[in-house]
Motif scaffolding. Structure first.
Motif, PDB file in Angstrom:
ATOM      1  N   LEU A 176      41.549  49.441  21.144  1.00  0.00           N
ATOM      2  CA  LEU A 176      42.188  49.997  22.334  1.00  0.00           C
ATOM      3  C   LEU A 176      42.732  48.845  23.184  1.00  0.00           C
ATOM      4  CD1 LEU A 176      40.355  52.465  21.475  1.00  0.00           C
ATOM      5  CD2 LEU A 176      40.343  53.088  23.891  1.00  0.00           C
ATOM      6  N   ASP A 177      43.973  49.003  23.656  1.00  0.00           N
ATOM      7  CA  ASP A 177      44.519  47.935  24.475  1.00  0.00           C
ATOM      8  C   ASP A 177      44.117  48.132  25.936  1.00  0.00           C
ATOM      9  OD1 ASP A 177      46.195  49.805  25.657  1.00  0.00           O
ATOM     10  OD2 ASP A 177      47.878  49.353  24.315  1.00  0.00           O
ATOM     11  N   VAL A 225      43.621  58.629  19.969  1.00  0.00           N
ATOM     12  CA  VAL A 225      42.242  58.838  20.415  1.00  0.00           C
ATOM     13  C   VAL A 225      42.220  59.023  21.927  1.00  0.00           C
ATOM     14  CG1 VAL A 225      39.975  57.758  20.696  1.00  0.00           C
ATOM     15  CG2 VAL A 225      41.162  57.556  18.529  1.00  0.00           C
ATOM     16  N   VAL A 226      42.935  58.131  22.604  1.00  0.00           N
ATOM     17  CA  VAL A 226      42.905  58.167  24.069  1.00  0.00           C
ATOM     18  C   VAL A 226      43.577  59.443  24.579  1.00  0.00           C
ATOM     19  CG1 VAL A 226      43.687  57.002  26.161  1.00  0.00           C
ATOM     20  CG2 VAL A 226      42.785  55.679  24.255  1.00  0.00           C
ATOM     21  N   ASP A 227      44.723  59.771  24.011  1.00  0.00           N
ATOM     22  CA  ASP A 227      45.422  60.985  24.457  1.00  0.00           C
ATOM     23  C   ASP A 227      44.530  62.215  24.324  1.00  0.00           C
ATOM     24  OD1 ASP A 227      47.647  59.607  25.099  1.00  0.00           O
ATOM     25  OD2 ASP A 227      48.761  60.091  23.262  1.00  0.00           O
ATOM     26  N   VAL A 228      43.936  62.337  23.144  1.00  0.00           N
ATOM     27  CA  VAL A 228      43.103  63.515  22.894  1.00  0.00           C
ATOM     28  C   VAL A 228      41.893  63.522  23.831  1.00  0.00           C
ATOM     29  CG1 VAL A 228      41.594  64.618  21.187  1.00  0.00           C
ATOM     30  CG2 VAL A 228      43.841  63.787  20.507  1.00  0.00           C
ATOM     31  N   LEU A 273      42.162  51.260  27.526  1.00  0.00           N
ATOM     32  CA  LEU A 273      40.791  51.085  28.015  1.00  0.00           C
ATOM     33  C   LEU A 273      40.690  51.571  29.459  1.00  0.00           C
ATOM     34  CD1 LEU A 273      40.185  47.506  26.596  1.00  0.00           C
ATOM     35  CD2 LEU A 273      38.917  49.540  25.912  1.00  0.00           C
ATOM     36  N   SER A 274      41.708  51.206  30.257  1.00  0.00           N
ATOM     37  CA  SER A 274      41.685  51.609  31.663  1.00  0.00           C
ATOM     38  C   SER A 274      41.696  53.121  31.793  1.00  0.00           C
ATOM     39  CB  SER A 274      42.910  51.066  32.409  1.00  0.00           C
ATOM     40  OG  SER A 274      43.020  49.692  32.225  1.00  0.00           O
ATOM     41  N   ARG A 275      42.511  53.756  30.966  1.00  0.00           N
ATOM     42  CA  ARG A 275      42.620  55.214  31.082  1.00  0.00           C
ATOM     43  C   ARG A 275      41.285  55.887  30.770  1.00  0.00           C
ATOM     44  NH1 ARG A 275      47.383  57.068  27.491  1.00  0.00           N
ATOM     45  NH2 ARG A 275      47.256  59.043  28.585  1.00  0.00           N
ATOM     46  N   VAL A 276      40.600  55.361  29.756  1.00  0.00           N
ATOM     47  CA  VAL A 276      39.297  55.952  29.418  1.00  0.00           C
ATOM     48  C   VAL A 276      38.297  55.724  30.554  1.00  0.00           C
ATOM     49  CG1 VAL A 276      37.331  55.825  27.841  1.00  0.00           C
ATOM     50  CG2 VAL A 276      39.658  55.766  26.938  1.00  0.00           C
ATOM     51  N   PHE A 279      29.511  51.015  24.677  1.00  0.00           N
ATOM     52  CA  PHE A 279      30.690  51.845  24.452  1.00  0.00           C
ATOM     53  C   PHE A 279      31.967  51.003  24.553  1.00  0.00           C
ATOM     54  CE2 PHE A 279      33.966  54.688  26.439  1.00  0.00           C
ATOM     55  CZ  PHE A 279      34.184  55.477  25.335  1.00  0.00           C
ATOM     56  N   PHE A 280      32.008  50.196  25.609  1.00  0.00           N
ATOM     57  CA  PHE A 280      33.193  49.371  25.847  1.00  0.00           C
ATOM     58  C   PHE A 280      33.414  48.398  24.687  1.00  0.00           C
ATOM     59  CE2 PHE A 280      35.584  45.939  27.849  1.00  0.00           C
ATOM     60  CZ  PHE A 280      36.567  46.657  28.514  1.00  0.00           C
ATOM     61  N   ASP A 281      32.321  47.812  24.256  1.00  0.00           N
ATOM     62  CA  ASP A 281      32.378  46.871  23.128  1.00  0.00           C
ATOM     63  C   ASP A 281      32.954  47.568  21.892  1.00  0.00           C
ATOM     64  OD1 ASP A 281      32.062  44.854  21.348  1.00  0.00           O
ATOM     65  OD2 ASP A 281      29.878  44.777  21.419  1.00  0.00           O
ATOM     66  N   ASP A 282      32.455  48.776  21.645  1.00  0.00           N
ATOM     67  CA  ASP A 282      32.916  49.511  20.461  1.00  0.00           C
ATOM     68  C   ASP A 282      34.397  49.852  20.538  1.00  0.00           C
ATOM     69  OD1 ASP A 282      30.441  49.409  19.378  1.00  0.00           O
ATOM     70  OD2 ASP A 282      29.872  51.480  19.847  1.00  0.00           O
ATOM     71  N   ILE A 283      34.830  50.309  21.700  1.00  0.00           N
ATOM     72  CA  ILE A 283      36.223  50.776  21.754  1.00  0.00           C
ATOM     73  C   ILE A 283      37.212  49.616  21.803  1.00  0.00           C
ATOM     74  CG2 ILE A 283      35.646  53.040  22.699  1.00  0.00           C
ATOM     75  CD1 ILE A 283      36.573  52.187  25.409  1.00  0.00           C
ATOM     76  N   ILE A 284      36.807  48.539  22.430  1.00  0.00           N
ATOM     77  CA  ILE A 284      37.731  47.396  22.463  1.00  0.00           C
ATOM     78  C   ILE A 284      37.827  46.801  21.056  1.00  0.00           C
ATOM     79  CG2 ILE A 284      36.141  45.503  23.091  1.00  0.00           C
ATOM     80  CD1 ILE A 284      38.247  44.559  25.091  1.00  0.00           C
TER      81      ILE A 284
END
Lengths: 197, 219, 184
Positions: A77-78, A119-122, A82-85, A68-73
């Motif tokens: 995502l900055d 994406v992150v906000d939602v 990333l931290s917020r997620v 998941f992390f690999d995909d979102i970075i």
């Protein structure tokens, strides 16, 4: 002599770190190369790694998290996003709530080509709704309703909340009208009429 | 109203809209007081007028997904226009990209419904259920489905053409749960399933359809 | 001025800004849907035709004359589509004249059949009656009473003179009362 000291340090520092650093450092796969590749380094990297480790520690499968992390970075995502997620994931996991819906919401935004910030906000809003929904389901349980599929019920209720229903309103309607006639279609598949009424 | 009264009809109309001349008004009022037929017509029309003005449901709310559906069809339109330039006039007919879903079959929202649902069958050994989903979209070269059950894989699971023109189908094997999903048209455009029993805003400005798969018939 | 706003939005759409079209859908979806719904008294059909109205308006947005009100133009499209649909339906099943004219509408028992206003305050009944009117009377009536259009706007939508609009409106009301009396 110097070499000896260096060697001792080489062994002891990681050992010390193992005890002193936050549980984050327990993650077996190092995300540093991945982060550095995307320009995250220094303090940011340390903090992110800590958080990542905490999520692993909390019981999220490392394989799942890494992918998941690999995909979102890679999606762009900055560090802050990333931290917020990760924070949200951690929080849900610690509260015993399903965290996968959060992962899925992020992936949904990616599939729909939504910019990372949005994406992150939602996703975080969705996470909040999930927490509220869990409260609603818990309240209903306390009123004597049986839950056959908690995750399903929580996601469904979060959907109602996203449409503007208030948590109390949902509980009240289900309690006074019964699951079937509360006007929340589908809910009866996940929530049984309990001893009440 | 007797035949000779016909001319009063025009007067009545102008009387009701307030455009009657004073002389005509006197004439009409006098006539109404004398002719019971015309006076009844006048009363009826005033009654109709009153009922129309106070009618409670003048505006009717369209279903919440209609806007999405409209915008999706316009997206389809743009594609078709392009196709029109490169291909043939028949693209225009295809623009009638009206979404119709046949069903997310059966008992999904009703665990207490009669036994043996027509399509969905339970596979006890894996704990998954089979769900058949249909989607009507004639103007598509490919259609796939994506959602929570595919982890929102951007490619999605390809849907098959059925025998019927424009109708696509897929058999999904999913664990019981609640799943948001969209269809992907021509690998690019994500649209909700407007006829799905549940819709919910996706937060990104679009809509998701909801697939409900309850656990077996545990009461 | 909302009139100006519409024109500005249309100009943006013409320049290829598709997102702006969503604003127009947002604003007019409900009135157009309501119009078609009352025209046929059919919810599902109203969905399909509303979609078609917007699709056409998008397709032909360049033909819209910005001196005209956008809403008027949109209603013209809606009306034309309704007429097409009506013809299609009439071809499929030819109704006996009497039924078209509303001969067999069951009348809700009202305490005082003389009082037409009271009988028609049953909105479901009135709705059915309206859906039985011949097209031009129905259209004029809906635009005037439900959409609060002026005579001028209605004459623009229907392509008739203002004087004719007034006559049609009057006759429409007369017909409604006749339908009511006949169904009594």
């Amino acid at each position: 002599m110097r070499r000896k000291v260096a060697r001792i340090l080489l062994i002891t520092i990681p050992l010390l770190a193992l005890f002193l650093l936050p549980p984050g450092s327990f993650a077996t796969v190092d995300i540093s190369p991945l982060c550095e590749k995307h320009g995250i380094k220094g303090e940011d990297l340390t903090r992110l790694k800590g958080l990542y480790g905490e999520v692993v520690e909390s019981g999220v499968s490392e394989e799942e998290l890494y992918r998941f992390f690999d995909d979102i970075i890679s999606y762009g995502l900055d560090c802050r996003q990333l931290s917020r997620v990760l924070e949200k994931t951690l929080r849900l996991k610690k509260e015993g709530l399903p965290y996968r819906p959060v992962f899925r919401k992020v992936r949904e935004g990616m599939a729909k080509g939504v910019p990372p910030g949005k994406v992150v906000d939602v996703t975080l809003t969705w996470g909040k709704l999930l927490e509220e929904a869990a409260g609603v389901v818990r309240a209903l349980e306390e009123k004597g309703f049986s839950v056959s599929d908690r995750e399903g019920a929580v996601i469904l209720v979060a959907g109602y909340l996203s449409r503007g229903y208030l948590p109390d309103e949902i509980v009240e309607r289900v309690v006074t009208r019964g699951v079937k006639y509360a006007g929340f279609s589908g809910l009866e598949a996940f929530l049984g009429q309990g001893g009440q009424r | 109203m007797r035949r000779k009264c016909t001319r009063y009809e025009g007067l009545m109309e102008r009387y009701l809209t307030g455009e009657i001349l004073p002389d005509e008004r006197d004439d009409l009022e006098k006539h109404l007081s004398l002719c019971p037929d015309c006076s009844r017509v006048y009363r009826d029309i005033s009654g109709v007028e009153c009922a129309l003005r106070t009618f409670p449901g003048k505006m009717v709310d369209p279903p919440p997904y209609l806007k999405t559906r409209i915008l999706a069809s316009i997206e389809g339109e743009r594609k078709s226009l392009w196709a029109f330039l490169t291909r043939t006039v028949t693209a225009f007919a295809a623009i009638l990209a009206i979404f119709l879903i046949m069903a997310v079959y059966g008992y999904l929202t009703r665990p207490s419904s009669p036994p043996s649902p027509p399509v969905a069958g339970e596979k006890a050994e894996t704990g998954t259920k089979e769900v058949k989903i249909f989607f009507y979209f004639p103007d598509a070269r490919t259609v796939s489905i994506t959602g929570d059950f595919t982890n929102w894989d951007p490619k999605g699971l390809p849907m098959k053409k059925t025998g019927k023109k424009g109708l696509w189908e897929i058999d999904l094997k999913v664990k019981p749960g609640v799943y948001s999903y969209n269809f992907i048209i021509d690998g690019r455009l994500l649209v909700p399933d407007p006829q799905a029993p549940e819709q919910t805003p996706d937060g990104f400005g679009g809509m998701n359809s909801i697939l409900l798969v309850p656990k077996g018939d545990v009461s | 001025m909302s009139f100006d706003d519409d024109v500005r939005i249309v100009k943006r759409v013409r320049r290829g800004d598709r997102e702006s079209f969503a604003l127009l859908v947002e604003k007019y979806e409900r009135p157009i849907f309501s119009f078609i719904y009352h025209f046929f008294n059919d919810y599902a059909l109203a969905e399909d035709l509303t979609q078609e109205v917007f699709l056409r308006s998008y397709r032909f947005i360049r033909t819209y004359d910005t001196k005209q009100k956008f809403s008027t133009w949109l209603f013209t499209i809606a009306r034309n589509l309704c007429i097409d649909e009506m013809r299609k339906r009439e071809k499929e099943r030819t109704l006996p004249i009497d039924e078209v004219r509303g001969g067999n509408i069951e009348n809700p028992s009202s305490r005082n059949p003389e009082d037409i206003a009271e009988a028609l305050s049953d909105s479901a009944f009135l709705k059915r009656l309206i859906a039985k009117l011949p097209e031009r009377y129905r259209t004029a009536l809906l635009l005037f009473y439900f959409h609060e259009m002026s005579y001028e706007e209605i004459s623009s939508v229907m392509g008739i003179s203002m004087a004719n609009t007034k006559i049609i409106l009057f006759r429409a009301k007369k017909m409604l009362s006749d339908l009511y009396r006949k169904g009594e």
